[in-house]
Structure formats: C-alpha cells, structure tokens
Design a protein around this motif. Structure first.
Motif, PDB file in Angstrom:
ATOM      1  N   UNK A   1      21.995  38.449  37.956  1.00 47.41           N
ATOM      2  CA  UNK A   1      22.994  39.231  38.657  1.00 47.41           C
ATOM      3  C   UNK A   1      23.873  39.927  37.636  1.00 47.41           C
ATOM      4  N   UNK A   2      24.109  41.212  37.851  1.00 51.40           N
ATOM      5  CA  UNK A   2      25.054  41.958  37.025  1.00 51.40           C
ATOM      6  C   UNK A   2      26.166  42.465  37.930  1.00 51.40           C
ATOM      7  N   UNK A   3      27.394  42.184  37.542  1.00 50.90           N
ATOM      8  CA  UNK A   3      28.511  42.641  38.370  1.00 50.90           C
ATOM      9  C   UNK A   3      29.726  42.941  37.505  1.00 50.90           C
ATOM     10  N   UNK A   4      30.602  43.749  38.073  1.00 51.70           N
ATOM     11  CA  UNK A   4      31.862  44.090  37.427  1.00 51.70           C
ATOM     12  C   UNK A   4      32.986  43.459  38.224  1.00 51.70           C
ATOM     13  N   UNK A   5      34.046  43.066  37.524  1.00 48.87           N
ATOM     14  CA  UNK A   5      35.173  42.422  38.197  1.00 48.87           C
ATOM     15  C   UNK A   5      36.468  42.820  37.523  1.00 48.87           C
ATOM     16  N   UNK A   6      37.524  42.792  38.294  1.00 52.06           N
ATOM     17  CA  UNK A   6      38.861  43.003  37.754  1.00 52.06           C
ATOM     18  C   UNK A   6      39.339  41.699  37.128  1.00 52.06           C
ATOM     19  N   UNK A   7      40.417  41.729  36.337  1.00 57.75           N
ATOM     20  CA  UNK A   7      40.957  40.479  35.790  1.00 57.75           C
ATOM     21  C   UNK A   7      41.281  39.456  36.868  1.00 57.75           C
ATOM     22  N   UNK A   8      41.445  39.918  38.112  1.00 56.24           N
ATOM     23  CA  UNK A   8      41.674  39.001  39.225  1.00 56.24           C
ATOM     24  C   UNK A   8      40.494  38.108  39.539  1.00 56.24           C
ATOM     25  N   UNK A   9      39.473  38.149  38.681  1.00 51.35           N
ATOM     26  CA  UNK A   9      38.343  37.238  38.835  1.00 51.35           C
ATOM     27  C   UNK A   9      38.807  35.788  38.895  1.00 51.35           C
ATOM     28  N   UNK A  10      40.023  35.523  38.397  1.00 46.76           N
ATOM     29  CA  UNK A  10      40.569  34.163  38.462  1.00 46.76           C
ATOM     30  C   UNK A  10      40.614  33.678  39.908  1.00 46.76           C
ATOM     31  N   UNK A  11      40.871  34.593  40.870  1.00 47.19           N
ATOM     32  CA  UNK A  11      40.934  34.187  42.272  1.00 47.19           C
ATOM     33  C   UNK A  11      39.565  33.785  42.792  1.00 47.19           C
TER      34      UNK A  11
ATOM     35  N   UNK B   1      30.421  29.373  42.990  1.00 45.03           N
ATOM     36  CA  UNK B   1      30.231  27.930  43.174  1.00 45.03           C
ATOM     37  C   UNK B   1      30.092  27.192  41.853  1.00 45.03           C
ATOM     38  N   UNK B   2      29.716  27.908  40.797  1.00 40.01           N
ATOM     39  CA  UNK B   2      29.511  27.273  39.492  1.00 40.01           C
ATOM     40  C   UNK B   2      30.814  27.023  38.745  1.00 40.01           C
ATOM     41  N   UNK B   3      31.888  27.626  39.234  1.00 40.88           N
ATOM     42  CA  UNK B   3      33.165  27.536  38.530  1.00 40.88           C
ATOM     43  C   UNK B   3      34.233  27.022  39.481  1.00 40.88           C
ATOM     44  N   UNK B   4      35.138  26.254  38.926  1.00 40.77           N
ATOM     45  CA  UNK B   4      36.216  25.728  39.758  1.00 40.77           C
ATOM     46  C   UNK B   4      37.441  25.452  38.896  1.00 40.77           C
ATOM     47  N   UNK B   5      38.572  25.931  39.369  1.00 33.91           N
ATOM     48  CA  UNK B   5      39.854  25.595  38.757  1.00 33.91           C
ATOM     49  C   UNK B   5      40.871  25.450  39.875  1.00 33.91           C
ATOM     50  N   UNK B   6      41.807  24.562  39.692  1.00 33.86           N
ATOM     51  CA  UNK B   6      42.876  24.404  40.677  1.00 33.86           C
ATOM     52  C   UNK B   6      43.732  25.666  40.681  1.00 33.86           C
TER      53      UNK B   6
END
Length: 229
Positions: A177-187, A219-224
């Motif tokens: 998968x190739x995708x672009x994201x804003x810095x809001x990827x944290x959400x 699903x591979x990433x998780x942070x509180x």
C-alpha cells in the motif's frame, strides 16, 4: 563530562548528567535509526547550532554512548555503542508518554524521516503484526517518504532518500500500500480517527493499492490518545 551536578547519588541523576542536556536525547533518537554523518545529524535537527551539536557529540562519546566508525563511501559516521543502544527502550517509552500531550503540529514544527521512523517504532504493536500477513507500506508525509514492512511481529523502516549511510532495508514479499498523510497521522495511529474518515477528510490519500490495507496499517499501530484534562 556533565555540565552541571545535581548533588545527589541516584541513577536518575547520573542519567540526566549523561543525556539530560538539551538536544542530547534527540541525537540519540536519530542514531537509533542508524549511523549518521555529522551533516546528516545537522540536517535532521535543523535548529541545533553547530557548536552545540559538536559539543553534544563530544559529550556522548566521552560518556561511552557514541563512537565514530569508518563506513565505505561515507567516511566516518557516528554510531551508538552497545551502551548507547540500551537507551532505545527509554526513548520509545518517552515517546509513548509524550504522545499523550501532542495535538496537531505547532507553527514551525517539522516532521523528519528519523522522527517519523521512531514514531512508527514507538507505536508499533508486534502482537497485531503477528495476526496479519506481511505488508509493505510506502508512506508520504510532506517531503518525507518512508517504506515500512511489517511481518511476524517485526517492523523494518527505511527512508529511500537517505544518503549512502547504510540502513536496514525492508525486503521480501507482502501486500503493498502506498499512501500520503498529513502530520495528523497521529490520530490514525491513536485510533481517534478511522481510516475511512481519514480518507474522507483528506487527511490520508491512497495512492496505490487496496484502500482496505489502510485499516491494516491503523491496526498495526497503537498509542494512547491525549491526556485527560
């Protein structure tokens, strides 16, 4: 080597004397991604004065955390010693803790290849990785491009534009998968925004591959999420 003494006999105090000066832990953070030339470190930490970078590197070398090694086609690079690499769990834990206080980027804040690499490593869930097939993600955030491969509880990340300094390169087969994201990827990482909502809002854009793989990425990433007020 410490520029200041806290006057206490304590392991936390000794740690602060070694890496508590401004910029020291960020230098360690970037070296956890891989060996770096002086120019690489300066480029990745654009606001650090050159004299401070030189001083911090000398301090870290004197403390036995960093050494210089010759690398073919690169010359001398800075690399963490085994003692320095013991800070990895500390840095990752500190990143998870600091994530709770993050909102959107403040004015003038930038995302670098090394900072984003460590953010992914901080948030990676090995157990989730073991439950899904191997997957290769090409992620674009602003001017930064990373390729990350998740497989059987392991995450490898490389910045294709990184210069000749050797880094571990994701290899092997897997869904892509190739995708672009804003810095809001944290959400997306925190789960406060679903992949579908991220695509609908323009916070993420699938460039190549099955859009459903964006759900796998999340699903591979998780942070509180944020600290309660």
């Amino acid at each position: 080597m410490a520029a200041r003494s806290y006057g206490q006999y304590c392991g936390v105090v000794r740690a602060l004397e070694l890496v508590g000066e401004r910029w020291a832990l960020l230098i360690v953070r970037d070296l956890l991604v891989g060996p770096r030339r002086y120019s690489d470190l300066k480029s990745g930490l654009s606001r650090i004065p050159t004299n401070i970078l030189s001083d911090r590197l000398k301090d870290l070398q004197a403390a036995g955390l960093v050494h210089r090694v010759p690398v073919a086609r690169c010359g001398l690079v800075y690399e963490l010693t085994p003692y320095g690499r013991e800070l990895e769990d500390v840095i990752l834990a500190l990143g998870r803790w600091g994530f709770k206080a993050m909102t959107g980027p403040r004015e003038g804040e930038e995302v670098t290849a090394d900072s984003l690499t460590m953010a992914l490593r901080t948030a990676f869930d090995p157990a989730a990785s073991r439950r899904v097939p191997a997957t290769v993600f090409t992620l674009h955030v602003g001017d930064v491009t990373l390729v990350a491969r998740s497989d059987a509880g392991r995450l490898d990340v490389v910045a294709p534009s990184r210069g000749p300094v050797p880094v571990a390169t994701p290899m092997g087969d897997g869904d892509r998968l190739e995708f672009a994201a804003a810095p809001g990827i944290r959400d997306l990482i925190a789960g406060t925004v679903t992949p579908a909502d991220a695509v609908a809002s323009g916070a993420a854009e699938v460039l190549d591959g099955d859009v459903r793989l964006l759900e796998r990425f999340a699903a591979l990433f998780h942070l509180d999420a944020a600290v309660a007020a």
